[in-house]
Scaffold this active site. Structure first.
Site, mmCIF file in Angstrom:
data_model
loop_
_atom_site.group_PDB
_atom_site.id
_atom_site.type_symbol
_atom_site.label_atom_id
_atom_site.label_comp_id
_atom_site.label_asym_id
_atom_site.label_seq_id
_atom_site.Cartn_x
_atom_site.Cartn_y
_atom_site.Cartn_z
ATOM 1 N N GLY A 97 0.766 -1.196 0.020
ATOM 2 C CA GLY A 97 0.169 0.168 -0.033
ATOM 3 C C GLY A 97 0.886 1.282 0.005
ATOM 4 C CG ASP A 117 -0.472 -6.360 0.351
ATOM 5 O OD1 ASP A 117 -1.575 -6.637 0.175
ATOM 6 O OD2 ASP A 117 0.013 -5.147 0.797
ATOM 7 N NE ARG A 128 -0.707 -5.422 -5.011
ATOM 8 C CZ ARG A 128 -0.181 -4.613 -5.743
ATOM 9 N NH1 ARG A 128 0.667 -4.520 -6.580
ATOM 10 N NH2 ARG A 128 -0.637 -3.227 -5.233
ATOM 11 C CE1 TYR A 169 -8.163 3.626 9.364
ATOM 12 C CE2 TYR A 169 -8.240 5.987 9.658
ATOM 13 C CZ TYR A 169 -7.453 4.799 9.341
ATOM 14 O OH TYR A 169 -6.303 5.078 9.179
ATOM 15 C CE LYS A 180 -5.832 2.715 11.828
ATOM 16 N NZ LYS A 180 -4.711 1.535 11.815
#
Ligand code: NAD
Ligand code: AKB
Length: 317
Positions: free
Chosen positions: A11, A34, A36, A142, A146
């Site tokens: 990212g 990651d 992928r 979000y 956090k």
């Protein structure tokens, strides 16, 4: 010897963090991980593994088997994307953290970096020069994840001695990879339009001030915090960190100094409410006092570097 795993490495932050850590500690010492299947070209100078942060058993097996000593856990959904899928955002943003905290508690990892965000603050927080310790009532999924993550990091440090370190990043601005679905993404997107000679349609109002930082400063801060002697790291929830604060209008004006024909229009969408709930500027005196943090990039310097370096071909990938 250090063996570092960066989980969520493809990212916006991970791409640059992996490359900087490899320069500092050696290519083979820093594993990028990651979702992928295949390692992206820009991370191909060192090891890459496909690893799902939500697959607790695979993460445990890899970290224990490879004798990983430090983990930077970056896999998360950011603010705008998380609002569209709150259940999954909560799961992703919390479960991966517990997997890593537990591994450290069991003695398998020596040090953890876990990023927090200015999103931990909310509409009842003082907006200007927001202090380290203040009212925190985040109104986004979000921000809630956090804030909860910060509480758990501090708990694992106090209760089990886990060496976990964290920064409340502001919006990060960079050109090596694209941002991943946040409210501050406009401050990156704008440079692609400016460089292409196109009008920019901004999803925030012109006077919406937010704390921001150039990526080089953020990466340097991250590594400085991770390399600081343990006793200097006095905050184990997460450090406020600041560099620049600006509005979309101020950013557009700085771009116009370089590209006078640049044009911007404002069409606020659902992200405006998120921005309205966040601080306009941050007081980071604890980071400055504890581990000597100091930013190097101001607005004009950052704008010049971004315009020189944004690569329009990234938009095609
Ligand atoms: P990003 O969205 O650009 O990158 C996240 C990466 O994690 C992606 O490559 C994605 O493929 C990967 N990922 C997602 N789910 C995964 C999974 N299950 N397993 C493994 N990898 C997975 O995000 P970023 O901007 O690089 O942010 C990284 C961290 O920093 C996040 O925790 C984010 O909340 C925090 N942060 C970022 C900013 C910012 O402005 N970029 C500001 C504050 C905090
Ligand atoms: C976002 O906008 O979601 C992130 C952040 C400030 O946490 N860039």
């Amino acid at each position: 010897m250090k063996k570092i795993l960066v989980l969520g490495s493809c990212g916006q932050i991970g791409t640059e963090l992996v490359l900087t850590l490899r320069e500092k500690f050696g290519n083979q010492q820093v594993v990028a991980a990651d979702l992928r299947d295949v390692c992206p070209d820009n991370l191909a100078n060192g090891p890459y593994i496909k690893l799902d942060a939500l697959d607790r058993e695979s993460v445990r097996t890899y970290i224990i088997g490879e004798q990983i000593t430090e983990v930077y856990l970056l896999a998360a959904l950011l603010s705008a994307t998380a609002e569209k899928n709150p259940d999954f955002a909560w799961r992703l943003n919390m479960e991966g953290l517990f997997t890593i905290l537990d591994l450290a508690k069991e003695g398998h990892i020596q040090k953890i970096f876990w990023p927090s965000s200015i999103a931990v603050f909310g509409p009842t927080t003082p907006r200007v020069n927001t202090p380290q310790y203040t009212v925190m009532e985040p109104s986004t999924v979000y921000g809630i994840s956090k804030q909860a993550g910060e509480r758990w990091c501090e708990y694992y440090f106090n209760k089990f001695g886990v060496d976990v370190r964290s920064i409340r990043y502001p919006g990060l601005i960079s050109y090596k990879s694209l941002p991943g679905g946040g409210t501050t993404d406009y401050a990156v997107d704008i440079f692609y339009k400016a460089k292409a000679g196109e009008q920019f349609n901004c999803f925030l109002k012109e006077d919406s001030a937010l704390p921001m930082m150039f990526m080089d400063d953020a990466i340097r801060a991250t590594i400085e915090l991770m390399e600081a002697p343990k006793e200097q790291v006095k905050i184990r929830s997460s450090y406020n960190l600041s560099a620049i604060s600006f509005t979309p209008k101020q950013l557009a004006e700085a771009i116009k100094v370089e590209i006078p024909s640049f044009d911007i229009v404002y069409n606020p969408d659902f992200r405006q409410a998120i921005a309205d709930s966040w601080p306009a500027s941050i007081d980071d005196s604890e980071a400055r006092a504890n581990w000597n943090w100091k930013e190097r990039y101001d607005l004009n310097k950052m704008v010049k570097i971004m315009l020189e370096n944004v690569d329009l071909s990234l938009l095609k990938n």
